[in-house]
Scaffold this active site. Structure first.
Site, PDB file in Angstrom:
ATOM      1  CB  ILE A 675      -0.989   0.049   1.195  1.00 31.83           C
ATOM      2  CG1 ILE A 675      -0.258  -0.201   2.510  1.00 31.83           C
ATOM      3  CG2 ILE A 675      -2.116  -0.948   1.002  1.00 31.83           C
ATOM      4  CD1 ILE A 675      -1.152   0.004   3.736  1.00 31.83           C
ATOM      5  N   GLY A 676       2.147   1.126   0.043  1.00 28.13           N
ATOM      6  CA  GLY A 676       2.952   2.341  -0.014  1.00 28.13           C
ATOM      7  C   GLY A 676       4.426   2.005  -0.027  1.00 28.13           C
ATOM      8  CB  SER A 677       7.200   2.268  -1.840  1.00 28.94           C
ATOM      9  OG  SER A 677       6.418   1.268  -2.345  1.00 28.94           O
ATOM     10  N   GLY A 678       8.519   4.068   0.179  1.00 30.03           N
ATOM     11  CA  GLY A 678       9.263   5.306   0.371  1.00 30.03           C
ATOM     12  C   GLY A 678      10.725   4.965   0.404  1.00 30.03           C
ATOM     13  CG  PHE A 680      10.371   3.908   4.733  1.00 31.59           C
ATOM     14  CD1 PHE A 680       9.667   2.716   4.717  1.00 31.59           C
ATOM     15  CD2 PHE A 680       9.727   5.069   4.313  1.00 31.59           C
ATOM     16  CE1 PHE A 680       8.346   2.690   4.316  1.00 31.59           C
ATOM     17  CE2 PHE A 680       8.405   5.034   3.913  1.00 31.59           C
ATOM     18  CZ  PHE A 680       7.720   3.842   3.910  1.00 31.59           C
ATOM     19  N   GLY A 681      11.594   1.917   2.594  1.00 29.54           N
ATOM     20  CA  GLY A 681      11.204   0.561   2.258  1.00 29.54           C
ATOM     21  C   GLY A 681       9.744   0.530   1.820  1.00 29.54           C
ATOM     22  CG  HIS A 682       8.453  -1.819  -0.329  1.00 27.89           C
ATOM     23  ND1 HIS A 682       8.234  -0.988  -1.388  1.00 27.89           N
ATOM     24  CD2 HIS A 682       9.631  -2.439  -0.576  1.00 27.89           C
ATOM     25  CE1 HIS A 682       9.218  -1.105  -2.254  1.00 27.89           C
ATOM     26  NE2 HIS A 682      10.091  -1.984  -1.784  1.00 27.89           N
ATOM     27  CB  VAL A 683       3.571   0.513   3.946  1.00 28.44           C
ATOM     28  CG1 VAL A 683       2.561   0.232   5.059  1.00 28.44           C
ATOM     29  CG2 VAL A 683       4.540   1.585   4.381  1.00 28.44           C
ATOM     30  CG  ASP A 796       9.366  13.623   5.669  1.00 30.38           C
ATOM     31  OD1 ASP A 796       9.128  14.560   4.864  1.00 30.38           O
ATOM     32  OD2 ASP A 796       9.550  12.449   5.301  1.00 30.38           O
TER      33      ASP A 796
END
Ligand SMILES: *[C@@H]1O[C@H](CO)[C@@H](O)[C@H](O)[C@H]1NC(C)=O
Ligand SMILES: *[C@@H]1O[C@H](CO)[C@@H](O)[C@H](O)[C@H]1NC(C)=O
Ligand SMILES: *[C@@H]1O[C@H](CO)[C@@H](O)[C@H](O)[C@H]1NC(C)=O
Length: 975
Positions: A675-678, A680-683, A796
């Site tokens: 459901i998301g990435s950034g 930092f990694g993934h969600v 942030d």
């Protein structure tokens, strides 16, 4: 001291910036200089043994010109190196003396690395050097006196190392007086502050020597530094009278920190008056800290002559006696007042309520008497009131209900009487309520409604009676409840199992009866349970034994019966936890074994024996127990600072979750659950076996900078924050190769998704909802900045980090680059940004939302709460304009806020018109639509206020929270 560290960084950066501009326009010199500089750098590199981020890769390439090497800046002719900035690059090794070959260097910044060894004395030959920063390393040995030869040095920062020995006189006394900034803090430097009478530091503005082992007086010659703004000598062994003569000549003083030394007041340690007079003309003074000095005397009436700019005043842990003079209320800008741990007597002056900005008042551990003035309820921002350990009497006034910000109310160990006022339940932000060790009577009715209480409730050692109210079970955020040593009766309601966050429960020393409900053992975090000295009966529920978290248990002096085995949570217990329950038997160490077959006489004998033994046993047992309970309570209720320390140091163990369970929950981290990435990694989203819907934030081990830093930082923040507008954590999964946070899934996703719906079907949010969301965000940030046990800067803030619940309540998430600043502890960030920012060159924050002072050169890694305020301002402007700050389509302006500013105030129409589409929802009344328009203009104005260029002129997050709640209220009832 919370934000002080940030100021330090901020100033250091200002220095770097100014000089950097000067440097770029440098002039040309011969080729030979640059060749020799290059050779010096290559030798310097040989001292570096670890470079985890490969930042020095360019240094190894023969194709790249030395002026293009990472961290190197040349003059404009590219003929000499004028700046070397390797700060925050996680470099390890020693500083090679070859650095001295860079003879034209103006700025040298090796701060925030892992350099060890000594500072090479050869550095003394860098005669052009204006700025030298070696802070946040592991440098040891003495400070070389050769540094005194750096006649052009303006900025010297050797703080936070392991330097020892005396400070060489040459540093302060080299015949030049251009030094403006000296920071030697947090080393183990000894001896006196070596400023001889004939030496002058006329340009000095900042002198930071805290946390060393310096002795002797403040040197009189410091009086020549009339431009001094910050003087921080805290935590040394300095002595003599308070330096009145010195500070008297310092009209620019802003921060004066003398706490934790051995200073005395005037006239043989009896008179503080002259020192306060000496500061009367320092019209910028903001913080004055004199704690823990053994200062004697009374608080003189002329405390009221201290500059009205004062925001913090610390006089705690001294030998001050007499009463608190009403004149103290002249300090109308005071935010924090700490007079605790002295010998003050008399009453609490009602005039305190004139200081309308007060957020924290500590008067504990004195001999104050009389009642608690109701006027305290007129302090609108009061967040913490500690009046514990005095001789206050009378009732607890109803006034606290008016203080919406009240977080901590500590009134323990006084002689208060009467009931607990039910109005306290109106303090919905209360985290800690400690009324223990008083003479309170009545029932618990008053606390039953305090369902939002967050950290602990301590009512121990009073005369409270009646039953445990069911309302207690609504406290689902409270970590500790102590109701021991009262006269509470009735049964323990099984609903108490609803206090799911509970870690500590003490009900001992009451007259509770009936069985112990098994739901208590199912509390997922419970670690300590004490039900001793009650009238409980029945068997000890199996659930307690099965609890994976329970460590301390006490069932003594009840009438429990049955067989107890030493399995599970009981494995570490001894007989001591079960004393005085004649019906218990089993395999616990020291306990009588259960008889297999019943024999008549075997039953009778114990009964007879116990009839005889119980009274004697009870008397001794009870006394022993009483002292134990008391001891436990002392630890428990302690002083506020102790609590905070404990809160910080104790390793909160989240309930364990296995990697395998996460695999199952997310379908093996199936891409369809993503459901998301950034960066930092993934969600991933998932469902646990108990049907809890979760979001799993998996940290990518390949991310430069290492996952552990980001992961740890995020855990640190989650561990210390509890607020309805901040994300709460369910658990973590941490293995050397895999780190994940398990968070509750927020059904409505991120604000970003709602601001820019990808499907036309998705109706955007209306203004009422948006203002509600902004108000939630402001509350969450205000908590982080002002009321959290540790100060947190989010760093942030942006729509994708704001998540929405079913009911559109907003929670702030993603603390991956947040800063924690320990309140009492020198303001040192617990986790430095070095490991994160260094290697990937990421801006600290997100483009478009980042404050200018953080975006500029060299400030990438610095953070302040004003930076968050800036981001919040951008968020407001984004919501109004409907334009992402990252897609700035504006020709003439480089940013969203500048573009809006260019339309303000005469040309706002197009923006307002567009925003009005947010007010056209059919459910809106005519009234509301009108109000909408006003609110849009106000949002723009607030957004512009928050995005002002100068950080110091921006409002605080608390101001913003008040403003947003005002707008929210207005929209809910525009008439
Ligand atoms: C060094 O950087 C300058 C300016 O960024 C660039 O023009 C030049 O090509 C670079 N030279 C080398 C050798 O990388
Ligand atoms: C500097 O301070 C010393 C000690 O207080 C004093 O003797 C001297 O006159 C001062 N110098 C100046 C220029 O004020
Ligand atoms: C406070 O203590 C002082 C002595 O330290 C005593 O003289 C004075 O009477 C006390 N005042 C009150 C109100 O108890």
């Amino acid at each position: 001291m919370g934000c002080f560290k940030f100021f330090t960084l901020y100033v250091s950066v200002l220095f770097l910036l100014t000089a950097f501009r000067a440097v770029v326009s440098g002039d040309r010199a011969s080729d030979s200089q640059i060749m020799s500089d290059r050779a010096s750098l290559v030798s310097f590199m040989s001292g570096i043994v670890s470079d985890p981020g490969n930042v020095l890769q360019s240094w190894n390439s023969s194709d790249i010109h030395v002026c293009n090497w990472t961290g190197v800046t040349c003059n404009s002719a590219r003929s000499e190196i004028v700046m070397l900035d390797l700060s925050g690059r996680s470099l390890g090794g020693t500083i090679s003396p070859a650095i001295a070959g860079l003879s034209k260097l103006i700025i040298l910044d090796l701060s925030r690395n892992f350099f060890g060894g000594r500072i090479p004395p050869e550095m003394g030959s860098l005669v052009e050097l204006q700025q030298l920063s070696l802070t946040w390393n592991f440098l040891e040995g003495t400070i070389p006196s050769e540094l005194g030869s750096l006649r052009k040095l303006v900025y010297l920062n050797l703080g936070i190392n392991k330097l020892s020995g005396d400070i060489p006189e040459e540093i302060f006394c080299n015949g030049s007086s251009v030094l403006e900034y000296v920071d030697l803090s947090d080393n183990t430097l000894t001896g006196k502050i070596p400023l001889r009478d004939e030496c002058e530091l006329g340009a000095l503005k900042y002198l930071l020597l805290w946390s060393n082992r310096l002795v002797g007086p403040v040197p009189p010659a410091l009086a020549n530094s009339t431009r001094l703004m910050w003087l921080d000598l805290e935590s040394n062994m300095l002595s003599g009278e308070l330096p009145s003569g010195t500070v008297h000549k310092m009209p620019h003083l802003q921060y004066l920190y003398l706490s934790y030394n051995d200073f005395a007041s005037h006239d043989g340690n009896t008179n503080l008056g002259p020192f306060f007079s000496a500061l009367a003309n320092s019209s910028n003074l903001q913080e004055l800290e004199l704690a823990a000095n053994k200062l004697g005397g009374e608080i003189p009436a002329n405390i009221g002559d201290l500059p009205g700019t004062l925001q913090q005043f610390h006089l705690d842990e001294n030998l001050i006696y007499g009463s608190i003079p009403p004149q103290i209320s002249n300090l109308i800008n005071l935010i924090l007042l700490n007079l605790s741990s002295n010998f003050l007597n008399g009453t609490i002056p009602t005039e305190l309520c004139r200081m309308q900005r007060l957020e924290g008042v500590y008067l504990s551990n004195n001999s104050l008497s009389g009642g608690i003035p109701s006027a305290l309820g007129d302090l609108p921002h009061l967040g913490l009131l500690d009046l514990s350990r005095n001789s206050l009497s009378g009732l607890i006034p109803d006034c606290f209900a008016n203080i919406s910000q009240l977080r901590r109310l500590l009134l323990y160990k006084n002689q208060l009487s009467g009931m607990i006022p039910p109005s306290l339940a109106k303090c919905v932000n209360l985290e800690i309520l400690d009324l223990s060790h008083n003479g309170l009577s009545g029932t618990l009715h008053g606390v039953a409604g305090m369902s939002s209480l967050k950290i602990y409730l301590n009512l121990a050692s009073n005369y409270l009676h009646g039953a445990l109210p069911l309302g207690l079970s609504q406290m689902d955020m409270v970590l500790a409840i102590d109701l021991s040593s009262n006269n509470l009766s009735g049964t323990i309601p099984s609903q108490l199992g609803g206090c799911i966050a509970l870690e500590y429960l003490n009900l001992s020393g009451n007259i509770l009866e009936g069985p112990l409900p098994s739901s208590i053992g199912q509390l997922p975090h419970l670690r300590a349970l004490d039900v001793s000295s009650n009238h409980l009966i029945g068997v000890i529920p199996q659930s307690l034994q099965a609890s994976p978290t329970l460590k301390q248990l006490n069932f003594s002096f009840n009438s429990f019966s049955g067989n107890v085995s030493d399995d599970g949570a009981f494995a570490a217990l001894t007989e001591d936890s079960f004393l005085g329950n004649s019906g218990l038997c089993g395999s616990i160490k020291g306990m009588k074994a259960c008889k297999k077959r019943r024999h008549y006489h075997l039953i009778i004998v114990p009964i007879l024996l116990s009839l005889v033994a119980t009274p004697i046993f009870c008397i001794f047992g009870y006394l022993a127990l009483k002292s134990k309970i008391r001891q436990k309570l002392m630890n428990f209720s302690g002083s506020n600072t102790v609590d905070e320390k404990k809160e910080d140091s104790k390793e909160h163990k989240f309930p364990r979750i296995l990697y395998r369970q996460l695999l199952e929950a997310t379908g093996g981290f199936n891409p369809s659950s993503l459901i998301g990435s950034g960066h930092f990694g993934h969600v991933y989203k998932g469902v646990l076996q108990d049907n809890t819907r979760i979001a799993v934030k998996v940290f990518d081990s390949k991310t430069a900078g290492g996952i552990s830093g980001t992961f740890k930082r995020e855990c640190q923040v989650y561990k210390r924050t509890r607020h309805r507008n901040l994300m709460r954590i369910i658990t973590i999964c941490s293995r050397p190769d895999f780190k994940a946070l398990v968070l509750p899934l927020k059904s409505n996703g991120s604000l970003d998704r709602h601001l820019y719906p990808s499907h036309q079907l998705n109706q955007g949010l209306d203004l009422v909802q948006l203002v509600g969301i902004c108000s939630d965000v402001a509350e969450g940030l205000a908590y982080l900045h002002h009321h959290c046990p540790v100060r947190v800067v989010h760093c942030d803030l942006k729509p994708s980090n704001i998540l929405l619940d079913d009911d559109m309540t907003a929670v702030i998430a993603d603390f991956g680059i947040a800063r924690l600043v320990k309140g009492g502890d020198k303001g040192v960030p617990l986790y430095d940004s070095a490991s994160f920012s260094s290697t990937n060159g990421l801006l600290h924050g997100s483009v478009g939302y980042i404050a200018p002072e953080n975006a500029e050169y060299g400030m990438g890694t610095r953070a302040s709460s004003q930076g968050d305020v800036f981001s919040f301002g951008v968020l407001l402007l984004e919501i109004v304009t409907g334009v992402r700050p990252t897609d700035v389509p504006f020709h003439e302006c480089s940013s969203l806020h500048e573009w809006v500013k260019s339309h303000y105030p005469h040309n706002l129409d197009p923006i307002v018109q567009k925003a009005l589409s947010r007010c056209s929802s059919p459910s809106m009344s005519e009234h509301l639509r009108k109000a909408c328009c006003e609110v849009i203009v106000e949002l723009i104005e607030l957004g512009l206020m928050c995005t002002q260029y100068s950080p110091s002129t921006r409002p605080s997050m608390m101001d913003m929270a008040n403003e947003m709640s005002r707008l929210k209220k207005y929209l809910s009832d525009p008439s």
